[in-house]
Design an enzyme around this catalytic site. Structure first.
Site, mmCIF file in Angstrom:
data_model
loop_
_atom_site.group_PDB
_atom_site.id
_atom_site.type_symbol
_atom_site.label_atom_id
_atom_site.label_comp_id
_atom_site.label_asym_id
_atom_site.label_seq_id
_atom_site.Cartn_x
_atom_site.Cartn_y
_atom_site.Cartn_z
ATOM 1 C CG ASN A 11 -38.599 60.216 -18.065
ATOM 2 O OD1 ASN A 11 -37.973 61.506 -17.590
ATOM 3 N ND2 ASN A 11 -39.324 59.764 -17.467
ATOM 4 C CD GLU A 97 -40.591 58.730 -11.656
ATOM 5 O OE1 GLU A 97 -40.206 59.508 -12.367
ATOM 6 O OE2 GLU A 97 -40.948 57.169 -12.270
ATOM 7 C CD GLU A 165 -43.439 55.623 -19.020
ATOM 8 O OE1 GLU A 165 -42.618 55.199 -19.423
ATOM 9 O OE2 GLU A 165 -43.899 57.059 -18.410
ATOM 10 N N GLY A 171 -39.569 51.627 -13.303
ATOM 11 C CA GLY A 171 -38.126 52.010 -11.974
ATOM 12 C C GLY A 171 -38.364 50.779 -11.139
ATOM 13 C CB SER A 211 -38.747 47.747 -16.503
ATOM 14 O OG SER A 211 -39.339 48.290 -14.814
HETATM 15 C C1 PEP Z 1 -39.952 55.953 -16.981
HETATM 16 O O1 PEP Z 1 -39.708 57.416 -16.305
HETATM 17 O O2 PEP Z 1 -40.918 56.743 -18.120
HETATM 18 C C2 PEP Z 1 -40.137 54.433 -17.438
HETATM 19 C C3 PEP Z 1 -39.866 53.882 -18.677
HETATM 20 O O3 PEP Z 1 -38.614 54.503 -16.738
HETATM 21 P P1 PEP Z 1 -38.259 53.065 -16.512
HETATM 22 O O4 PEP Z 1 -37.529 53.006 -17.322
HETATM 23 O O5 PEP Z 1 -36.593 52.862 -15.469
HETATM 24 O O6 PEP Z 1 -38.963 52.231 -15.783
#
Ligand code: PEP
Length: 249
Positions: A11, A97, A165, A171, A211
């Protein structure tokens, strides 16, 4: 990993320029990717056409959002029909988000999923709890409510990948431990078994996001119910994304 073909999505969020994306595509095109993994990237809308015309067909393209119904007088929106027209196979819906920064609710997201599926797009359906919800012991309840909104809206789970998630892990550099992630993935699978069907529970891939990076993916991938990853930050680096793809066990 135990269910279906390992699935890794990148993503890219609202990142990139024509120049940086040219470099990322070229790194992805030259990366060695294990053959038994479904690999998908989600560029910002405005770069999808550039990516589609330059990226290897080995990697499919997802959009990061789609409109709730047929296109028309909806200023600023992008329709599922348009996404299909430019070669998208998938759409990410319910990303944290969009839920927590933009304010999309469960019902709205469910309807978007139903429409995207009806037009033949696959849906990466995101769920996950906030830190305060986890601390209040509500992780499962929140995930179940989010799942129920998808289940109430969609006629079939054939073309859905669930992305768990936890919002506190997105993030932040704070990855869920393999045990924490596995615990929720099992709960999600049980929920599907009890509320949709045993068949859907045994066939639906449940991927983890938050992450994930080149250093922590291998331990997570070993978990029985982690069937792949949704990757944000680390998907902007071609070689590291390839490492995550190749963590399939
Ligand atoms: C995401 O936006 O789906 C995500 C998992 O972001 P990150 O890997 O940066 O935590």
């Amino acid at each position: 990993a135990g269910t279906g073909t390992f699935f890794v999505g990148g993503n890219w969020k609202c990142n990139g320029t024509k120049e940086s994306i040219t470099k990322l595509v070229s790194d992805l095109n030259s990366a060695k990717l294990e053959s038994d993994v479904d690999v998908v990237v989600a560029p910002p809308f405005v770069y999808i056409d550039q990516v589609k015309s330059s990226l290897t067909d080995r990697i499919e393209i997802a959009a990061q959002n789609s409109w709730i119904g047929k296109g028309g007088a909806f200023t600023g929106e992008i329709s599922v029909e348009q996404l299909k027209d430019i070669g998208c196979k998938w759409v990410i819906l319910g990303h944290s988000e969009r839920r927590h920064v933009i304010g999309e609710d469960n019902q709205f997201i469910g309807k978007k999923a139903a429409y995207a599926l009806s037009q033949g797009l696959g849906v990466i359906a995101c769920i996950g709890e906030l830190l305060e919800e986890r601390e209040a012991g509500k992780t499962f309840d929140v995930c179940y409510q989010q799942l129920k909104a998808f289940a109430d809206a969609v006629p079939s789970w054939d073309n859905i990948v669930i992305a768990y998630e936890p919002v506190w892990a997105i993030g932040t550099g704070v990855v869920a431990t393999p045990v924490q992630a596995q615990e929720v993935h099992v709960a999600v699978r049980d929920w599907l078994k009890n509320n949709v069907s045993a068949e859907v529970a045994s066939k639906t891939r449940i991927i983890y996001g938050g992450s994930v990076n080149g250093g922590n993916c291998a331990e997570l991938a070993k978990q029985e119910d982690i069937d792949g990853f949704l990757v944000g930050g680390a998907s902007l680096k071609g070689p590291e994304f390839a490492t995550i793809v190749n963590s399939v066990t």
